[in-house]
Every structure is written in C-alpha cells, then in structure tokens.
Scaffold this motif. Structure first.
Motif, short mmCIF file in Angstrom:
data_model
loop_
_atom_site.label_atom_id
_atom_site.label_comp_id
_atom_site.label_asym_id
_atom_site.label_seq_id
_atom_site.Cartn_x
_atom_site.Cartn_y
_atom_site.Cartn_z
N GLU A 72 11.74 -2.14 91.77
CA GLU A 72 11.39 -3.35 92.51
C GLU A 72 10.03 -3.89 92.08
O GLU A 72 9.83 -5.11 91.99
CB GLU A 72 11.41 -3.06 94.01
CG GLU A 72 12.83 -2.84 94.55
CD GLU A 72 12.86 -2.38 95.99
OE1 GLU A 72 11.79 -1.95 96.50
OE2 GLU A 72 13.95 -2.44 96.61
N GLU A 90 19.20 -10.77 90.17
CA GLU A 90 18.00 -11.60 90.35
C GLU A 90 17.42 -12.06 89.01
O GLU A 90 17.14 -13.24 88.81
CB GLU A 90 16.93 -10.86 91.14
CG GLU A 90 15.66 -11.71 91.28
CD GLU A 90 14.58 -11.09 92.14
OE1 GLU A 90 13.44 -11.62 92.13
OE2 GLU A 90 14.86 -10.08 92.82
N ASP A 133 21.15 -5.20 91.98
CA ASP A 133 20.38 -6.30 92.55
C ASP A 133 19.37 -6.86 91.53
O ASP A 133 19.17 -8.08 91.45
CB ASP A 133 19.62 -5.83 93.80
CG ASP A 133 20.55 -5.49 94.96
OD1 ASP A 133 21.73 -5.90 94.93
OD2 ASP A 133 20.09 -4.80 95.90
N ARG A 138 9.30 -11.41 87.50
CA ARG A 138 9.34 -12.66 88.25
C ARG A 138 8.05 -13.47 88.05
O ARG A 138 8.08 -14.70 87.94
CB ARG A 138 9.55 -12.35 89.73
CG ARG A 138 9.83 -13.55 90.61
CD ARG A 138 9.84 -13.14 92.08
NE ARG A 138 10.80 -12.07 92.34
CZ ARG A 138 10.47 -10.90 92.91
NH1 ARG A 138 9.22 -10.63 93.23
NH2 ARG A 138 11.41 -10.00 93.14
N HIS A 168 18.88 -15.01 86.97
CA HIS A 168 18.70 -16.38 87.44
C HIS A 168 17.28 -16.91 87.20
O HIS A 168 17.00 -18.07 87.52
CB HIS A 168 19.04 -16.49 88.92
CG HIS A 168 20.50 -16.33 89.21
ND1 HIS A 168 21.44 -17.29 88.91
CD2 HIS A 168 21.19 -15.30 89.77
CE1 HIS A 168 22.64 -16.88 89.27
NE2 HIS A 168 22.53 -15.67 89.79
#
Length: 291
Positions: free
Chosen positions: A45, A81, A77, A52, A84
């Motif tokens: 994460e 994410e 997950d 990101r 995109h």
C-alpha cells in the motif's frame, strides 16, 4: 512526458507463500505467518501511494513476488488502481493463474497485464486454459510460460496447440539442465525466443538499463539496480533513488534470468518486446512464417 522519462519498476515485497508445490521452486507450499502478510500488505500500500504521487515519470510496474500474489486481495487491488493512473503505462504481475480473474473487469485492460506460468503436476491443462479463456473474454493481455524440463515437453506442446495463436508461449530454460542440440531445437520450435534463455549471458562489464531506466524495489523501499545485484542505490521513500540513477555496466559475470537480461543493452531485447516488455510479449507476435 517523453519516452526518456520512462522508468521500469520491479517490485518484490516480503510475500513468499505459494499455493503450489513445484519441485523446482524453493518457495513451494510455503506458508507466510500472519504478521508477515500484514507487513506485505502495508508495504504494498505504501508503494502504491508512491506510484500515485510520482507523476513526473511514466512508470511501468512489474510485481515479481517470490510467492503467488494474486491469491492476496491487496495485489489485486493494487493492479486495478495502478491501471487507471494516467502516468502508468503498464502494470503486470508474475502469476500461476490459480486465482480467480473476474476482478480484472475493474482494471484498465490497456494497462493491466499478466505474466502467467503453467506448472504441470499442479494444475490440469484444462483448468489452466479455462483461466486463459477468461482473460481473453476480459480483453486482458497475457503471456504463458512453461519451465523447459524434459518431463514438461508434451504438456507444453499440448498447451501451444490449445492456446490462441495470438498468445505468446515462452519457455524458460530449467536451472541446471544442459540442453542437447536436439532438445534446444524442439523447444525452439515452441518458443522462437528460447535461445535467449537456454544459455546464461556473459554480462560482466556490459552496459545495462538496470540502474538507469529500470530499478528493483524491496518492500521497505530499498532500491537496487536489479534483483540480482544486492547493493542498494537509494531508497524510494526518501528520494535518494533519483540521484542513484545513471548508466552502469553489469558487475555480475553472468545473467541467466529473463527479468535481468532483458535489460542488457547489447541484446536489444527492449526493441523485441517494446510495450510488452513487462508481460513478456514480443512486439511482433505471432511471428510471420516465411515458406
């Protein structure tokens, strides 16, 4: 962003558990304790957060877990994410394809991809092919591979015959196995690129993209040139990785793993794979057959 801003990131967290029991793998049927799984999830994460926020580079991410990542929700997950994010060109993972695939319907099929390996003795060809058909229906890019052990040859032939011609079937040379000329010829008939894998590449002193436009990242953020050179060149989370990027020659005598030698500049394999570099799909496939 220009092509020169591209950075290939190979991520490997502490996860080492796998649901398969392959005799050629040291992590077969390994079970990770709960605290390690929690740490792996937390590390991943954090890494996703870094991707990101790192918008000044075009990033391509390959997850290379020691174990099987897609049985863990946090890898699924993460792939959804990252697929995109506008500055992520590709996100892929090495997988045995045992886990369900429906979650990929939420991913961007232009970005998400799979590097799948078929393991004879662990799953039937029919079950494996059913997963491949699911990927076809979802429009997700994938390659399929087999370890080139003599006992796997008939299964590999059957797999090649059953897969759509558009799917690249690659063969990895088995560690410790010396191939006769006839064996090499038979495997090459299945995978025209088998010659890249069958013998280690002399790499000492050879220029390599690793450490320049490709890096290896551990769960704690340690950045290395590649998985096979342990010396760190920085850390992802304190920004020191940026100063660590520069052209380098390889310091190892040999390079015998695809995720390593694909970046050796003299081999020019980036031209061979182009946008399919991380999921191991040649840019021109199927190959044209000249009669």
């Amino acid at each position: 962003m220009s092509f020169g801003d591209d950075l290939y990131v190979l991520y490997r967290g502490p996860l080492a558990s796998c649901n398969y029991n392959c005799p050629y793998c040291p992590f077969a049927k390994r079970v990770d304790p709960p605290e390690l799984l929690r740490g792996d999830k937390s590390d991943l994460e954090r890494f996703v957060g870094w991707v990101r926020e790192t918008t000044d580079r075009r990033l391509s991410v390959l997850f290379t877990p020691w174990g099987e990542g897609l049985t863990r929700s946090w890898y699924r997950d993460a792939i959804v994410e990252l697929s995109h994010l506008p500055h992520v060109a590709r996100v892929a993972i090495q997988t045995n394809l045992a886990a369900r695939t429906g979650w990929l319907s939420a991913a961007n099929p232009q970005v998400a991809a799979l590097w799948a390996t078929f393991h004879p003795g662990q799953v039937t060809i029919e079950r494996f092919l059913s997963r491949c058909r699911e990927l076809d229906a979802l429009g997700v890019r994938y390659s399929v591979g087999v370890v080139g052990l003599p006992a796997h040859f008939d299964d590999a032939v059957a797999l090649r015959a059953a897969l759509p011609p558009s799917v690249y079937l690659w063969i990895n040379a088995a560690d410790g196995h010396v191939y006769t000329a006839d064996e090499e010829r038979r495997w090459t008939a299945l995978d025209p690129r088998f010659g890249d894998s069958v013998r280690p590449h002399a790499s000492l002193g050879q220029p390599c993209h690793a450490g320049e436009t490709a890096i290896s990242v551990l769960g704690d953020g340690t950045v290395r040139r590649c998985h096979f050179i342990p010396a760190p060149i920085g850390n992802l989370y304190d920004g020191t990785w940026r100063a660590g990027l520069r052209p380098r020659a390889c310091g190892n005598s040999l390079c015998d793993c695809h995720i390593g030698y694909v970046h050796l500049k003299p081999l020019q394999l980036r031209d061979v794979y182009a946008d399919g570099l991380l999921e191991r799909i040649p840019a021109v496939w199927p190959l044209e057959v000249v009669s």
